[in-house]
Motif scaffolding. Structure first.
Motif, short mmCIF file in Angstrom:
data_model
loop_
_atom_site.label_atom_id
_atom_site.label_comp_id
_atom_site.label_asym_id
_atom_site.label_seq_id
_atom_site.Cartn_x
_atom_site.Cartn_y
_atom_site.Cartn_z
N LEU A 1 0.86 -1.18 0.00
CA LEU A 1 0.00 0.00 0.00
C LEU A 1 0.90 1.23 0.00
CD1 LEU A 1 -2.77 1.16 -0.03
CD2 LEU A 1 -2.86 1.01 2.45
N LYS A 2 1.15 1.75 -1.19
CA LYS A 2 2.11 2.83 -1.32
C LYS A 2 1.63 3.81 -2.39
CE LYS A 2 4.69 -0.14 -4.47
NZ LYS A 2 5.96 -0.86 -4.71
N VAL A 3 2.40 4.86 -2.59
CA VAL A 3 2.06 5.88 -3.58
C VAL A 3 1.94 5.25 -4.96
CG1 VAL A 3 2.90 7.95 -4.74
CG2 VAL A 3 3.09 7.75 -2.26
N ASN A 4 0.92 5.69 -5.71
CA ASN A 4 0.63 5.25 -7.06
C ASN A 4 0.02 3.86 -7.14
OD1 ASN A 4 1.40 7.67 -8.18
ND2 ASN A 4 3.46 6.99 -8.74
N LEU A 5 -0.47 3.36 -6.04
CA LEU A 5 -1.26 2.13 -6.05
C LEU A 5 -2.73 2.52 -5.95
CD1 LEU A 5 -0.91 -1.00 -6.02
CD2 LEU A 5 -1.22 -0.87 -3.55
N GLY A 6 -3.59 1.84 -6.69
CA GLY A 6 -5.00 2.18 -6.68
C GLY A 6 -5.81 1.29 -5.76
N TYR B 1 -9.71 5.09 -6.47
CA TYR B 1 -8.81 6.16 -6.04
C TYR B 1 -7.36 5.74 -6.27
CZ TYR B 1 -12.49 8.79 -3.63
OH TYR B 1 -13.61 9.54 -3.35
N LEU B 2 -6.50 6.74 -6.35
CA LEU B 2 -5.07 6.52 -6.47
C LEU B 2 -4.38 7.13 -5.26
CD1 LEU B 2 -2.84 5.46 -8.44
CD2 LEU B 2 -2.58 7.83 -9.19
N VAL B 3 -3.55 6.35 -4.59
CA VAL B 3 -2.80 6.84 -3.43
C VAL B 3 -1.72 7.81 -3.92
CG1 VAL B 3 -1.33 6.23 -1.47
CG2 VAL B 3 -3.21 4.71 -2.16
N ILE B 4 -1.70 9.03 -3.37
CA ILE B 4 -0.71 10.02 -3.81
C ILE B 4 0.29 10.38 -2.71
CG2 ILE B 4 -2.31 10.99 -5.49
CD1 ILE B 4 -2.59 13.40 -3.55
N ASP C 1 1.88 8.65 4.94
CA ASP C 1 2.71 8.95 6.10
C ASP C 1 2.32 7.96 7.20
OD1 ASP C 1 3.99 9.98 8.39
OD2 ASP C 1 3.89 12.03 7.62
N ILE C 2 3.03 6.84 7.24
CA ILE C 2 2.67 5.76 8.17
C ILE C 2 2.81 6.19 9.64
CG2 ILE C 2 3.22 3.41 8.92
CD1 ILE C 2 3.99 2.78 6.05
N PRO C 3 3.90 6.87 10.03
CA PRO C 3 4.00 7.29 11.43
C PRO C 3 2.83 8.16 11.89
CG PRO C 3 6.13 7.47 10.36
CD PRO C 3 5.13 7.19 9.27
N LEU C 4 2.31 8.99 10.99
CA LEU C 4 1.19 9.86 11.33
C LEU C 4 -0.16 9.21 11.02
CD1 LEU C 4 2.47 13.38 10.21
CD2 LEU C 4 2.43 12.41 12.51
N ASN C 5 -0.13 7.98 10.50
CA ASN C 5 -1.35 7.22 10.20
C ASN C 5 -2.24 7.96 9.20
OD1 ASN C 5 -3.18 5.07 10.45
ND2 ASN C 5 -4.35 6.14 12.03
N VAL C 6 -1.62 8.50 8.15
CA VAL C 6 -2.35 9.29 7.16
C VAL C 6 -2.02 8.84 5.74
CG1 VAL C 6 -2.58 11.58 6.14
CG2 VAL C 6 -2.55 11.35 8.60
N ALA C 7 -3.05 8.78 4.91
CA ALA C 7 -2.87 8.55 3.48
C ALA C 7 -3.77 9.52 2.73
CB ALA C 7 -3.21 7.11 3.11
N PHE C 8 -3.28 10.02 1.60
CA PHE C 8 -4.08 10.89 0.74
C PHE C 8 -4.29 10.17 -0.59
CE2 PHE C 8 -2.20 13.84 3.71
CZ PHE C 8 -3.22 14.75 3.97
N ALA C 9 -5.49 10.35 -1.16
CA ALA C 9 -5.81 9.68 -2.42
C ALA C 9 -6.71 10.56 -3.27
CB ALA C 9 -6.49 8.34 -2.14
N ILE C 10 -6.54 10.47 -4.59
CA ILE C 10 -7.36 11.24 -5.51
C ILE C 10 -8.29 10.32 -6.29
CG2 ILE C 10 -5.68 11.16 -7.42
CD1 ILE C 10 -6.53 14.11 -8.01
N ASN C 11 -9.51 10.78 -6.55
CA ASN C 11 -10.49 9.97 -7.27
C ASN C 11 -10.09 9.83 -8.74
OD1 ASN C 11 -11.19 12.86 -7.53
ND2 ASN C 11 -12.91 12.09 -8.75
N LEU C 12 -10.54 8.73 -9.37
CA LEU C 12 -10.12 8.42 -10.73
C LEU C 12 -11.25 8.36 -11.75
CD1 LEU C 12 -7.55 5.55 -10.02
CD2 LEU C 12 -7.02 7.89 -10.72
N ASP C 13 -12.47 8.12 -11.33
CA ASP C 13 -13.53 7.80 -12.28
C ASP C 13 -14.46 8.95 -12.64
OD1 ASP C 13 -12.70 5.17 -12.58
OD2 ASP C 13 -13.83 4.50 -10.84
N THR C 14 -14.45 10.01 -11.86
CA THR C 14 -15.27 11.18 -12.14
C THR C 14 -14.37 12.41 -12.20
OG1 THR C 14 -15.73 11.45 -9.77
CG2 THR C 14 -17.33 10.20 -11.05
#
Length: 253
Positions: free
Chosen positions: A13-18, A40-43, A46-59
């Motif tokens: 589960l890393k950047v650029n994985l959907g 969504y695509l993971v962009i 930050d594992i220590p902060l327990n945060v992930a950001f992702a952008i939508n892909l289909d709309t």
């Protein structure tokens, strides 16, 4: 049938994985107050902060959503969400200097607009839709707010590669999402054990064909038949085409 071996979800589960909602899930999928109804695509992670950001892909692209990393993993582990890889356009994978001049010029022009945002991306993502940061870029470049957002969203969706920025962006990327055809069981793989495939009519047809080949008098060995079956009819990972690529390629069978 066991086709692939995959590492633990924590490792992949890393950047650029959907990721996206599983068609086999019993209920709608929420991560916190975010309802996951498209891919969504993971962009950023930050594992220590327990945060992930992702952008939508289909709309139409929207500002990346912030998710709890551990909760996202849990939804993958319980098979509410599935993981997939992206099939990027060839041009997006090229070195910027390898593009034709007109494409390189457009990509570089757009990249230069968002470059100040990328220098402190974490601040942009956490700063109320990046409005303060975006306002500064608008003032400095004279570009519209929409143009800046479109450049930024395209950059994220194309794997954070400069070369892809010459491709259509904004409303020009609107499309009706195609049904994802997953040939591999969703969810978290077991450590050291190949992930099985969900069998369907496609598989049974292939099995019957392989059986006929094996049953021939003086036919090939079962090992040869198995290898031929895998080579002709199967692949080892889930792939989602980007919009431009999907428009050019026929649907999988």
């Amino acid at each position: 049938m066991q086709l692939t071996h995959s590492p633990d979800t924590d490792q992949i589960l890393k950047v650029n994985l959907g990721f996206g909602p599983s068609e086999e899930a019993d209920s709608e999928c929420f991560i916190g107050d975010k309802k996951i109804i498209e891919d969504y695509l993971v962009i950023s992670v930050d594992i220590p902060l327990n945060v992930a950001f992702a952008i939508n892909l289909d709309t139409v692209a929207r500002f990346p959503i912030q998710l709890e990393y551990k909760e996202l993993l849990n939804k993958i582990n319980d098979e509410s969400l599935v993981l997939f890889e992206m099939d990027w356009p060839i041009d997006a994978l090229m070195d910027l200097d390898s593009l034709p001049e007109h494409k390189r010029k457009k990509a570089l022009e757009r990249y230069q607009v968002i470059e100040p945002l990328l220098q402190d991306l974490d601040h942009v993502l956490r700063n109320d839709y990046g409005q303060n940061c975006i306002a500064q870029v608008i003032a400095q470049t004279g570009r519209s707010k929409q143009y800046v957002y479109d450049c930024l969203y395209s950059y994220f969706r194309l794997g954070q590669r400069q070369s892809g920025l010459y491709l259509p962006m904004g409303k020009n990327t609107i499309h009706v999402p195609k049904k994802r055809e997953l040939r591999v069981k969703p969810g978290r793989p077991n450590t050291g054990i190949a992930r099985g495939k969900v069998l369907d009519e496609y598989d049974y047809k292939n099995f019957k064909s392989a059986k006929r080949l094996y049953a021939k008098r003086n036919g090939p060995s079962i090992v040869h038949v198995y290898k031929q079956l895998i080579r002709k009819h199967y692949f080892s990972s889930r792939v989602k085409h980007d919009f431009q690529t999907a428009q050019k390629k026929p649907a999988s069978v």
